[in-house]
Design an enzyme around this catalytic site. Structure first.
Site, short mmCIF file in Angstrom:
data_model
loop_
_atom_site.label_atom_id
_atom_site.label_comp_id
_atom_site.label_asym_id
_atom_site.label_seq_id
_atom_site.Cartn_x
_atom_site.Cartn_y
_atom_site.Cartn_z
CG HIS A 50 -1.85 -1.12 1.29
ND1 HIS A 50 -1.91 -2.01 2.33
CD2 HIS A 50 -2.79 -1.50 0.41
CE1 HIS A 50 -2.85 -2.90 2.08
NE2 HIS A 50 -3.41 -2.61 0.93
CG ASP A 53 1.75 -1.33 3.46
OD1 ASP A 53 1.34 -1.19 4.63
OD2 ASP A 53 1.13 -1.98 2.59
C1 3MF Z 1 -9.05 -6.68 0.77
C2 3MF Z 1 -7.79 -6.99 0.11
C3 3MF Z 1 -6.73 -5.97 0.23
C4 3MF Z 1 -6.06 -5.70 -1.10
C5 3MF Z 1 -4.91 -4.78 -0.93
C6 3MF Z 1 -4.14 -4.53 -2.20
C7 3MF Z 1 -5.67 -5.75 2.34
O1 3MF Z 1 -9.94 -7.70 0.75
O2 3MF Z 1 -7.65 -8.05 -0.46
O3 3MF Z 1 -5.77 -6.44 1.16
O4 3MF Z 1 -5.64 -6.88 -1.68
O5 3MF Z 1 -5.39 -3.59 -0.45
O6 3MF Z 1 -4.95 -4.11 -3.21
#
Ligand code: 3MF
Ligand code: MG
Length: 344
Positions: A50, A53
């Protein structure tokens, strides 16, 4: 570990402290640096990010500072022999995104979402990955009458076009999910994501990410979602995991719930030479009961599962399968597959 040419990735959120909506953390949080040092020994090659992150608190930083911090992260990755797979703008935590991001009813919130996404594109550029993932978390409704689906579709398209114009190199992979956190999401399936991408100003630069749990929550078969996107050269990333029925998004270890469903995802990916196209992402979470020192086994299990299923897929008796298809003896085909999965 024989990896058959595949590369693997996960995100820092996949090693987590076990908090859920009903209880607090049950394991100590690891720092980003501690997590990075685990990738290689677990067999992984790449990191999913993200935006925050990579650059924490980016809302408080100027664009140039964000780029500078992202460059430092790139050096950190290089020190570990890792690369970045993608950057995804986190458009679901800030107060400005309470009622959605690109589709918020508030113009100021929509502008915030676009600016934040541009910063995510900057980070992707500095991390040299060239791929942005859009999980459209809050683009949908709790209250159907509160928004207009047609207007939302055009707002989503406009956001994608704005990002394609802002960064002339970036590729965007849309990650559909039917619900959670929203009751009803605007881009619930692969079909919706692909349709949106084909409408974009530069459709060549818009593809999809398929997450197994999200497809299952939509009542669909993840292997068919994969195959449909790959038929058009649009599957650029995956979030393999598993999901036990229609409930909260579980992010279980790949193959933990339905071995045959996992097998078919690998079979379709492998038949379409995914190792030449993208990195195999595993969006899995350790279950809350797992003690701290044992809380990376879901990643080990998932990568091993994928590789074992590649072996099984490649060692299928394809000649017999063709004969059974010609004879329309699909019951025998059923038994052949099940026997193969059970090791005869
Ligand atoms: C939510 C997800 C997310 C996305 C991530 C990257 C936290 O259901 O799957 O994981 O995969 O934000 O796009
Ligand atoms: Mg995901």
């Amino acid at each position: 570990m024989e990896k058959y040419g595949y590369r693997f990735s996960f995100g820092p959120w996949n090693i987590h402290a076990g908090a859920d909506p009903f209880g607090p953390e049950v394991r100590p949080s690891l720092t980003f640096a501690q997590k990075l040092s685990l990738y290689k020994e677990l067999g992984f090659d790449a990191v999913q990010f993200h935006d925050d992150d990579a650059v924490p608190d980016l809302n408080d930083l100027a664009p140039a500072q964000i780029r500078e911090r992202a460059r430092a992260v790139r050096r950190q990755l290089q020190d570990h022999g890792l690369v970045a797979e993608f950057v995804a703008p986190r458009l679901w935590e800030h107060p400005m995104t309470i009622d959605g991001a690109y589709t918020s009813n508030d113009a100021k919130a929509r502008a915030y979402a676009i600016e934040r996404s541009k910063r995510a594109a900057d980070i992707a550029q500095e991390l040299a990955c060239g791929l942005m993932v859009l999980w459209l978390a809050r683009e949908g409704t709790y209250m159907r009458e509160s928004k207009d689906v047609g207007r939302a579709a055009h707002q989503l398209l406009a956001a994608v076009n704005t990002l394609l114009t802002y960064d002339k190199e970036i590729r965007i992979a849309i990650e559909p999910k039917p619900n959670e956190p929203m009751d009803l999401a605007y881009i619930p399936t692969m079909g919706h994501a692909l349709a949106l991408g084909f409408q974009a100003d530069d459709p060549k630069r818009v593809g999809v990410l398929m997450e197994s749990a999200h497809s299952i929550l939509a009542g669909l078969d993840p292997a068919d979602e994969i195959g449909f996107a790959m038929a058009f050269g649009k599957l650029w990333s995956v979030h393999l995991n598993d999901q036990n029925g229609l409930k909260f998004d579980q992010d279980r270890s790949f193959g933990a719930v339905d071995l045959r469903r996992a097998f078919n995802q690998v079979r379709v990916l492998d038949a379409n030479r995914f190792w030449e196209i993208g990195i195999v992402g595993l969006d899995v979470k350790a279950i809350r009961t797992q003690p701290a020192e044992l809380a990376t086994k879901h990643l080990r299990n998932s990568i091993q599962m994928f590789l074992r299923l590649v072996e099984l897929s490649r060692s299928l008796d394809h000649q017999t399968i063709q004969q059974l298809i010609a004879a329309r003896d699909y019951e025998e085909l059923d038994w052949l597959i099940l026997s193969h999965l059970m090791g005869k």
